[in-house]
Design an enzyme around this catalytic site. Structure first.
Site, PDB file in Angstrom:
ATOM      1  N   ASN A  63       1.117  -0.941  -0.084  1.00 59.36           N
ATOM      2  CA  ASN A  63      -0.102   0.415  -0.079  1.00 59.36           C
ATOM      3  C   ASN A  63       1.263   1.150   0.137  1.00 59.36           C
ATOM      4  O   ASN A  63       1.223   1.953   0.311  1.00 59.36           O
ATOM      5  CB  ASN A  63      -0.912  -0.166   1.326  1.00 59.36           C
ATOM      6  N   ARG A  90      -2.912  -1.882  -3.312  1.00 59.48           N
ATOM      7  CA  ARG A  90      -3.533  -1.296  -3.314  1.00 59.48           C
ATOM      8  C   ARG A  90      -3.547   0.077  -4.552  1.00 59.48           C
ATOM      9  O   ARG A  90      -2.472   1.240  -4.081  1.00 59.48           O
ATOM     10  CB  ARG A  90      -3.685  -0.692  -2.235  1.00 59.48           C
ATOM     11  N   HIS A 127     -13.552   2.260  -0.777  1.00 61.22           N
ATOM     12  CA  HIS A 127     -13.775   0.753   0.266  1.00 61.22           C
ATOM     13  C   HIS A 127     -13.968  -0.377  -0.242  1.00 61.22           C
ATOM     14  O   HIS A 127     -14.525  -1.101   0.225  1.00 61.22           O
ATOM     15  CB  HIS A 127     -14.207   1.030   1.958  1.00 61.22           C
ATOM     16  N   GLY A 172     -12.207   7.068   7.936  1.00 60.13           N
ATOM     17  CA  GLY A 172     -13.618   6.719   6.881  1.00 60.13           C
ATOM     18  C   GLY A 172     -14.883   5.744   7.127  1.00 60.13           C
ATOM     19  O   GLY A 172     -14.268   4.719   7.694  1.00 60.13           O
ATOM     20  N   ARG A 192     -13.975  14.455   7.406  1.00 55.49           N
ATOM     21  CA  ARG A 192     -15.007  14.368   6.411  1.00 55.49           C
ATOM     22  C   ARG A 192     -16.500  14.210   7.294  1.00 55.49           C
ATOM     23  O   ARG A 192     -17.371  14.540   7.754  1.00 55.49           O
ATOM     24  CB  ARG A 192     -14.943  13.533   5.131  1.00 55.49           C
ATOM     25  N   ASP A 203     -11.143  11.019  16.686  1.00 51.48           N
ATOM     26  CA  ASP A 203     -11.305   9.709  17.653  1.00 51.48           C
ATOM     27  C   ASP A 203     -12.166   9.230  18.290  1.00 51.48           C
ATOM     28  O   ASP A 203     -12.774  10.205  19.004  1.00 51.48           O
ATOM     29  CB  ASP A 203     -10.299   9.225  18.101  1.00 51.48           C
ATOM     30  N   ARG A 254     -12.680   6.922  20.155  1.00 50.75           N
ATOM     31  CA  ARG A 254     -12.317   6.552  21.675  1.00 50.75           C
ATOM     32  C   ARG A 254     -12.547   7.781  22.920  1.00 50.75           C
ATOM     33  O   ARG A 254     -13.528   8.151  23.390  1.00 50.75           O
ATOM     34  CB  ARG A 254     -11.443   5.679  21.745  1.00 50.75           C
ATOM     35  N   GLU A 277     -15.915  -2.579  14.636  1.00 53.12           N
ATOM     36  CA  GLU A 277     -15.538  -3.829  14.732  1.00 53.12           C
ATOM     37  C   GLU A 277     -15.593  -3.700  16.665  1.00 53.12           C
ATOM     38  O   GLU A 277     -15.351  -4.851  17.384  1.00 53.12           O
ATOM     39  CB  GLU A 277     -13.975  -4.337  14.829  1.00 53.12           C
ATOM     40  N   GLU A 285      -8.164  -6.205   4.461  1.00 51.99           N
ATOM     41  CA  GLU A 285      -7.677  -5.494   2.987  1.00 51.99           C
ATOM     42  C   GLU A 285      -7.369  -6.735   2.324  1.00 51.99           C
ATOM     43  O   GLU A 285      -6.814  -6.514   1.333  1.00 51.99           O
ATOM     44  CB  GLU A 285      -7.776  -4.028   3.182  1.00 51.99           C
TER      45      GLU A 285
END
Ligand code: AMP
Length: 376
Positions: A7, A66, A156, A188, A217, A258, A260, A309, A359
């Site tokens: 990547n 990628r 994605h 994203g 975004r 973030d 969290r 997740e 990915e």
């Protein structure tokens, strides 16, 4: 078969090495600060990769890359022959920052791993392969599509494809018969509507800016609001691009991108964080409802990505809004982090399942498949 997954970004190069017989990862690494993008920089980064891999770099069978944008040209992963490289270079306009870095990585690999085939795995391909025009076209003068390719592409794709295959396996259905709403929620974020194993709609558009509320975004916004800000604050297109892509979303609403941090702020009773999480959950649930309709009833709703997740809190806020679909949360199961688990309660009409994405493994699998299909 040993596959290197690369990547190559504008400021860093990430890699993973897989043994595809067992689909195990042999090595993983990151080369940072590779400068502003020339192929020489990528060659230097790859030389570092070769040094880091040591003996393992010797018998690599193929390299999977990628690549951000495949336009309408690449509806599947492809061997990066001279002709395909030339086609990909014409798509740089769709990703002026990422595409030169992605393609620079391919060229550097051609020089450093002489004779080893390079396969391009495009983040748009899974969407563009099957998305119908009624979902993919914008309601503006078609000349803009014809002249400049202005349409929805989606991103994605590699993650949504991995999740589709993993979900079909989990549901014990053939991929070609599975209907899903796949939710990739991370820094994203995007949703995809999967009908019979293929994409019929997705939330990102010409660029990754559209759709959900993301880390930095804004996602969906009235285009006239953008014009109004540009006009009143005399902002250039480049400045507006930065504002919408890098300074909006959760960051603009709370001061942090973030999730969290924002969950912690909300737990302390900070109203702006509470609103940001509700905006994120609301828009996600809104699209889940819409996509359940367009796939003709989903067999499952899948959650993945850093937030999907790991964040039970965000998942709970989303699933709470899906009662009209006959879905209820299993609060205990929803404590899961980073593993496959059904988080909807028994008796829910549609199961909600957490499936971690991978990915890099998808890129390695596609690389093997493309090479297998190659005419020699
Ligand atoms: P990604 O872009 O897929 O790596 O996802 C990054 C996002 O996942 C960030 O917003 C993180 O805050 C979020 N994330 C990761 N772990 C957790 C967690 N345990 N709880 C909430 N959000 C998390």
């Amino acid at each position: 078969m040993k596959i290197l997954v690369v990547n190559s970004g504008s400021s860093s190069l990430k890699y993973q090495l897989f043994d595809m017989k067992t689909e195990t990862r042999l090595a993983k690494g990151l080369v940072e600060r590779i400068g502003c993008g020339g192929p020489k920089d990528h060659a230097a980064a790859l030389a570092q990769v070769v040094a880091d891999l040591g003996d393992a770099a010797k018998d690599i069978d193929a390299i999977g890359h990628r690549i951000l944008h495949g336009g309408e040209v690449f509806t599947d992963s492809a061997l990066m022959t001279k002709a395909n490289m030339a086609k990909a270079k014409k798509l740089v306009k769709f990703g002026p920052l990422h595409m030169p870095a992605n393609l620079g990585g391919v060229e550097a690999c051609e020089r450093i791993f002489k004779g080893v085939p390079n396969v391009g795995v495009f983040d748009t391909a899974f969407h563009i392969a099957t998305m119908p025009d009624c979902a993919g076209m914008y309601a503006i003068d078609p000349k803009y599509y014809k002249k400049y390719g202005i349409r929805k592409y989606g991103f994605h794709g590699t993650s949504h494809k991995f999740i589709t295959q993993a979900a079909a396996k989990f549901l014990k259905k053939p991929v070609a018969k599975v209907n899903l709403v796949t939710c990739h929620l991370g820094n994203g974020s995007s949703l995809a509507a999967i009908r019979n194993g293929g994409v019929v709609d997705t939330t990102m558009g010409l660029t990754p800016l559209a759709g959900l509320v993301m880390g930095t975004r804004c996602g969906d916004i009235d285009a006239a609001a953008v014009l109004s800000i540009m006009e009143t604050e005399k902002k250039s297109p480049a400045e507006m691009d930065t504002l919408l892509n890098k300074k909006s979303g959760l960051l603009a609403l709370t001061g942090s991108s973030d999730c969290r941090d924002i969950c912690a702020m909300a737990a302390r009773g900070e109203k702006k964080a509470e609103l940001a999480l509700e905006m994120l959950a609301y828009r996600t649930a809104l699209y889940i409802g819409a996509y359940n309709t367009v796939v003709g009833g989903a067999d499952a709703i899948i959650m993945t990505g850093g937030i999907g997740e790991n964040s039970g809190e965000v998942r709970e806020r989303i699933v709470k809004r899906l009662a009209a679909l006959g879905i209820k949360l299993d609060k205990k199961a929803n404590k899961v982090r980073g593993e496959v688990k059904v988080i909807s309660a028994k008796g829910s009409k549609i199961p909600v399942v957490v499936i971690p994405t991978n990915e890099e493994l998808m890129i390695a699998r596609d690389t093997v498949r493309v090479l297998g299909n190659r005419k020699v």
